[in-house]
Design a protein around this motif. Structure first.
Motif, PDB file in Angstrom:
ATOM      1  N   ALA A   1      -4.293  -8.220   1.887  1.00 54.44           N
ATOM      2  CA  ALA A   1      -3.928  -7.555   0.029  1.00 54.44           C
ATOM      3  C   ALA A   1      -2.370  -7.377   0.528  1.00 54.44           C
ATOM      4  CB  ALA A   1      -5.395  -6.403  -0.098  1.00 54.44           C
ATOM      5  N   TYR A   2      -2.213  -6.362   1.033  1.00 50.08           N
ATOM      6  CA  TYR A   2      -1.317  -5.850   1.636  1.00 50.08           C
ATOM      7  C   TYR A   2      -1.531  -5.193   3.087  1.00 50.08           C
ATOM      8  CZ  TYR A   2      -5.182  -2.030   0.323  1.00 50.08           C
ATOM      9  OH  TYR A   2      -5.540  -0.755   0.656  1.00 50.08           O
ATOM     10  N   ASP A   3      -0.762  -4.314   3.651  1.00 48.37           N
ATOM     11  CA  ASP A   3      -0.656  -4.477   5.615  1.00 48.37           C
ATOM     12  C   ASP A   3      -1.066  -3.818   5.908  1.00 48.37           C
ATOM     13  OD1 ASP A   3       1.729  -6.782   5.584  1.00 48.37           O
ATOM     14  OD2 ASP A   3       3.152  -5.677   5.282  1.00 48.37           O
ATOM     15  N   LEU A   4      -1.043  -2.251   6.102  1.00 49.89           N
ATOM     16  CA  LEU A   4      -1.947  -1.175   6.453  1.00 49.89           C
ATOM     17  C   LEU A   4      -3.246  -0.405   5.392  1.00 49.89           C
ATOM     18  CD1 LEU A   4       1.120  -1.355   7.772  1.00 49.89           C
ATOM     19  CD2 LEU A   4      -0.262   0.310   9.867  1.00 49.89           C
ATOM     20  N   ARG A   5      -3.945   0.080   5.802  1.00 45.20           N
ATOM     21  CA  ARG A   5      -4.420   0.837   4.781  1.00 45.20           C
ATOM     22  C   ARG A   5      -4.929   2.429   5.927  1.00 45.20           C
ATOM     23  NH1 ARG A   5     -10.442   1.774   2.945  1.00 45.20           N
ATOM     24  NH2 ARG A   5      -9.803   2.020   0.404  1.00 45.20           N
ATOM     25  N   ILE A   6      -4.420   3.091   5.708  1.00 40.69           N
ATOM     26  CA  ILE A   6      -4.787   3.768   5.658  1.00 40.69           C
ATOM     27  C   ILE A   6      -5.513   4.929   5.795  1.00 40.69           C
ATOM     28  CG2 ILE A   6      -3.327   6.213   7.368  1.00 40.69           C
ATOM     29  CD1 ILE A   6      -0.974   3.467   6.910  1.00 40.69           C
ATOM     30  N   THR A   7      -6.604   5.896   6.025  1.00 41.88           N
ATOM     31  CA  THR A   7      -7.734   6.501   5.703  1.00 41.88           C
ATOM     32  C   THR A   7      -6.930   7.674   6.500  1.00 41.88           C
ATOM     33  OG1 THR A   7      -8.628   4.329   5.123  1.00 41.88           O
ATOM     34  CG2 THR A   7     -10.196   7.035   5.219  1.00 41.88           C
ATOM     35  N   PHE A   8      -7.216   9.228   5.749  1.00 38.38           N
ATOM     36  CA  PHE A   8      -7.497  10.666   6.678  1.00 38.38           C
ATOM     37  C   PHE A   8      -8.519  11.104   6.177  1.00 38.38           C
ATOM     38  CE2 PHE A   8      -3.095   9.494   4.971  1.00 38.38           C
ATOM     39  CZ  PHE A   8      -2.409  10.445   5.684  1.00 38.38           C
ATOM     40  N   PRO A   9      -8.563  11.765   7.122  1.00 35.99           N
ATOM     41  CA  PRO A   9     -10.279  12.183   7.504  1.00 35.99           C
ATOM     42  C   PRO A   9     -10.900  12.891   6.541  1.00 35.99           C
ATOM     43  CG  PRO A   9      -8.378  13.616   9.294  1.00 35.99           C
ATOM     44  CD  PRO A   9      -7.914  12.611   8.130  1.00 35.99           C
ATOM     45  N   ASP A  10     -10.517  13.492   4.846  1.00 35.99           N
ATOM     46  CA  ASP A  10     -10.676  14.021   3.914  1.00 35.99           C
ATOM     47  C   ASP A  10     -10.949  12.303   2.807  1.00 35.99           C
ATOM     48  OD1 ASP A  10      -8.460  13.271   3.014  1.00 35.99           O
ATOM     49  OD2 ASP A  10      -7.845  15.286   2.639  1.00 35.99           O
ATOM     50  N   GLY A  11     -10.653  11.255   3.022  1.00 34.91           N
ATOM     51  CA  GLY A  11     -11.652  10.045   2.515  1.00 34.91           C
ATOM     52  C   GLY A  11      -9.725   9.633   2.004  1.00 34.91           C
ATOM     53  N   HIS A  12      -8.831  10.465   2.106  1.00 33.26           N
ATOM     54  CA  HIS A  12      -7.400   9.511   1.122  1.00 33.26           C
ATOM     55  C   HIS A  12      -6.920   8.528   1.473  1.00 33.26           C
ATOM     56  CE1 HIS A  12      -4.298  11.086  -2.098  1.00 33.26           C
ATOM     57  NE2 HIS A  12      -3.569  10.195  -0.819  1.00 33.26           N
ATOM     58  N   VAL A  13      -6.585   7.799   1.216  1.00 39.38           N
ATOM     59  CA  VAL A  13      -5.671   6.457   1.493  1.00 39.38           C
ATOM     60  C   VAL A  13      -4.546   6.304   0.872  1.00 39.38           C
ATOM     61  CG1 VAL A  13      -6.892   4.204   0.997  1.00 39.38           C
ATOM     62  CG2 VAL A  13      -8.104   5.998   1.794  1.00 39.38           C
ATOM     63  N   TRP A  14      -4.342   5.750   2.301  1.00 34.77           N
ATOM     64  CA  TRP A  14      -2.923   5.001   1.845  1.00 34.77           C
ATOM     65  C   TRP A  14      -2.451   3.170   1.986  1.00 34.77           C
ATOM     66  CZ3 TRP A  14       0.719   8.691   4.913  1.00 34.77           C
ATOM     67  CH2 TRP A  14       0.761  10.163   4.224  1.00 34.77           C
ATOM     68  N   ALA A  15      -1.661   2.565   1.128  1.00 35.79           N
ATOM     69  CA  ALA A  15      -1.685   1.387   1.344  1.00 35.79           C
ATOM     70  C   ALA A  15      -0.480   1.528   1.661  1.00 35.79           C
ATOM     71  CB  ALA A  15      -1.801   0.833  -0.366  1.00 35.79           C
ATOM     72  N   VAL A  16      -0.027   0.541   2.877  1.00 31.51           N
ATOM     73  CA  VAL A  16       1.352   0.437   3.123  1.00 31.51           C
ATOM     74  C   VAL A  16       1.996  -1.314   3.235  1.00 31.51           C
ATOM     75  CG1 VAL A  16       2.878   0.731   5.217  1.00 31.51           C
ATOM     76  CG2 VAL A  16       1.407   2.587   4.000  1.00 31.51           C
ATOM     77  N   ASP A  17       2.825  -1.979   2.637  1.00 35.08           N
ATOM     78  CA  ASP A  17       3.632  -3.534   2.738  1.00 35.08           C
ATOM     79  C   ASP A  17       5.183  -2.907   3.556  1.00 35.08           C
ATOM     80  OD1 ASP A  17       1.826  -5.100   1.858  1.00 35.08           O
ATOM     81  OD2 ASP A  17       2.534  -5.013  -0.235  1.00 35.08           O
TER      82      ASP A  17
END
Length: 408
Positions: free
Chosen positions: A286-302
């Motif tokens: 769906a995209y390249d990287l799904r990054i999850t922080f310790p507090d559950g916040h998520v970044w999506a990166v292409d």
């Protein structure tokens, strides 16, 4: 005389001289696929002859000496920067001083050449092949309900673009790759003899792809990023007498999958080193990287590795919403911005309104933002969401031309 001092007019993709260069770029790729650019044989592909005829007419209209034939047009592509071609209508600032369609040292089509051809005709043959392969792998893994197989397939293309007979045996027993076995057998092809010198092949230690022999002793890497770092470091030497004839990914996959994939896995490694959870190519890419922080916040990166920022800007579109995330952006390797200081500005100017202000960050700036957020920062510097209204150029806090070059 060139058009008035304007950088990229709104309809620059329809500019007659830009369209002509796009046709010439397509002809270069056609010739490279048929004969290689150092061996011209008649009859030329019809597209090459049409491009030559149009270039000759344009030169005559502008009072300039035209190329005498297809071979000379190809010499222009290799030895003349695009800004020096007698095309008076090219928008100012569209191309950099050293931009060429063919790499001057190796004689191979430049990445800009691929982007011109791809963007001009919807999809080049190479780009169509790339998408067909990825789509077939997606279908096979989806039908097998095996997202882990798709991830293994993508990682194979990034980390093993060259396979010896021993490598081939190893992957043939990898159960994760079972759903895409038929795809793998198609996309790895025997290596042409022009890659070999003195009975051996040489891999680039940075990119892992095969180097091209040039001159008597030199080697050339086809990846722009690798060349920006200096001479290609020598990696695996594959002596045919010892390992047999190797196989390598077909060129469109090296160009459009392996190359950007190297940037993706480098980001993965750097972010994991910070203690972040990183999922690669989630939900069947769906995209390249799904990054999850310790507090559950998520970044999506292409990750996008394009030579020309205007083409990349025109291609900007929102990151797909599933799997869900809190913020999203596109990322480009830092060397692109170092090579062209207006890269981020041009991208933002060309980005369509429907992209929703999608930001483009350098890879090291994404890592810096990750560090800041991990440290508790919640301001703009620790965010990857749009920092300005959609449709307007971004103005990052560090300044409009900061590529994060000084970040650790």
């Amino acid at each position: 005389m060139r058009v008035a001092d304007q950088r990229l007019v709104p309809d620059w993709l329809s500019n007659p001289d830009v369209m002509l260069l796009r046709d010439i770029a397509t002809a270069v790729l056609q010739l490279a696929a048929v004969d290689g650019l150092d061996a011209f044989t008649l009859p030329y592909p019809a597209g090459a002859q049409r491009a030559l005829d149009a270039l000759v007419l344009r030169c005559l209209c502008n009072g300039a000496r035209p190329p005498s034939g297809v071979p000379e047009m190809m010499r222009w592509a290799r030895h003349r920067p695009l800004g020096s071609w007698p095309l008076d209508g090219l928008p100012l600032g569209l191309f950099e001083a050293g931009d060429r369609l063919v790499d001057e040292h190796s004689g191979q089509p430049a990445q800009l050449c691929h982007e011109l051809a791809v963007r001009s005709h919807g999809d080049s043959t190479g780009r169509q092949y790339d998408r067909l392969v990825i789509d077939e792998a997606f279908r096979a893994c989806r039908d097998a309900a095996a997202p882990e197989s798709y991830t293994a397939f993508r990682r194979l293309l990034v980390e093993q673009p060259v396979l010896t007979a021993y490598d081939w045996t190893d992957i043939s027993t990898d159960l994760f790759l079972d759903p895409v076995r038929h795809v793998i057998e198609e996309i790895y092809a025997p290596v042409p003899p022009h890659f070999r010198r003195d009975g051996a092949y040489l891999c680039c230690r940075r990119c892992l792809i095969l180097l091209h022999p040039v001159d008597d002793t030199g080697w050339w890497c086809e990846r722009d990023q690798c060349r920006s770092l200096g001479a290609a470091p020598h990696g695996r030497e594959l002596v045919a007498a010892d390992v047999g004839e190797p196989r390598q990914l077909r060129k469109p996959l090296r160009q459009f999958v392996t190359g950007p994939g190297r940037a993706e896995v480098a980001l993965e490694s750097a972010l994991r080193a910070l203690g972040l959870t990183v999922e690669m190519w989630p939900a069947f890419d769906a995209y390249d990287l799904r990054i999850t922080f310790p507090d559950g916040h998520v970044w999506a990166v292409d990750v996008k590795d394009w030579a020309h920022p205007a083409f990349l800007g025109r291609a900007a579109a929102p990151v797909r919403p599933e799997p869900p995330y809190d913020e999203a952006c596109w990322v480009v390797p830092r060397f692109r911005v170092r090579a062209r200081r207006d890269y981020l500005d041009v991208y933002a100017e060309e980005r369509p309104a429907q992209a929703g202000g999608l930001r483009l960050l350098t890879d090291d700036r994404l890592i810096r933002a990750s560090r800041l957020r991990l440290a508790g920062e919640r301001g703009p510097s620790a965010s990857i969401a749009p920092q300005s209204p959609p449709g307007t150029p971004d103005a990052p806090p560090e300044g409009p031309h900061d590529d994060g070059a000084n970040d650790a």
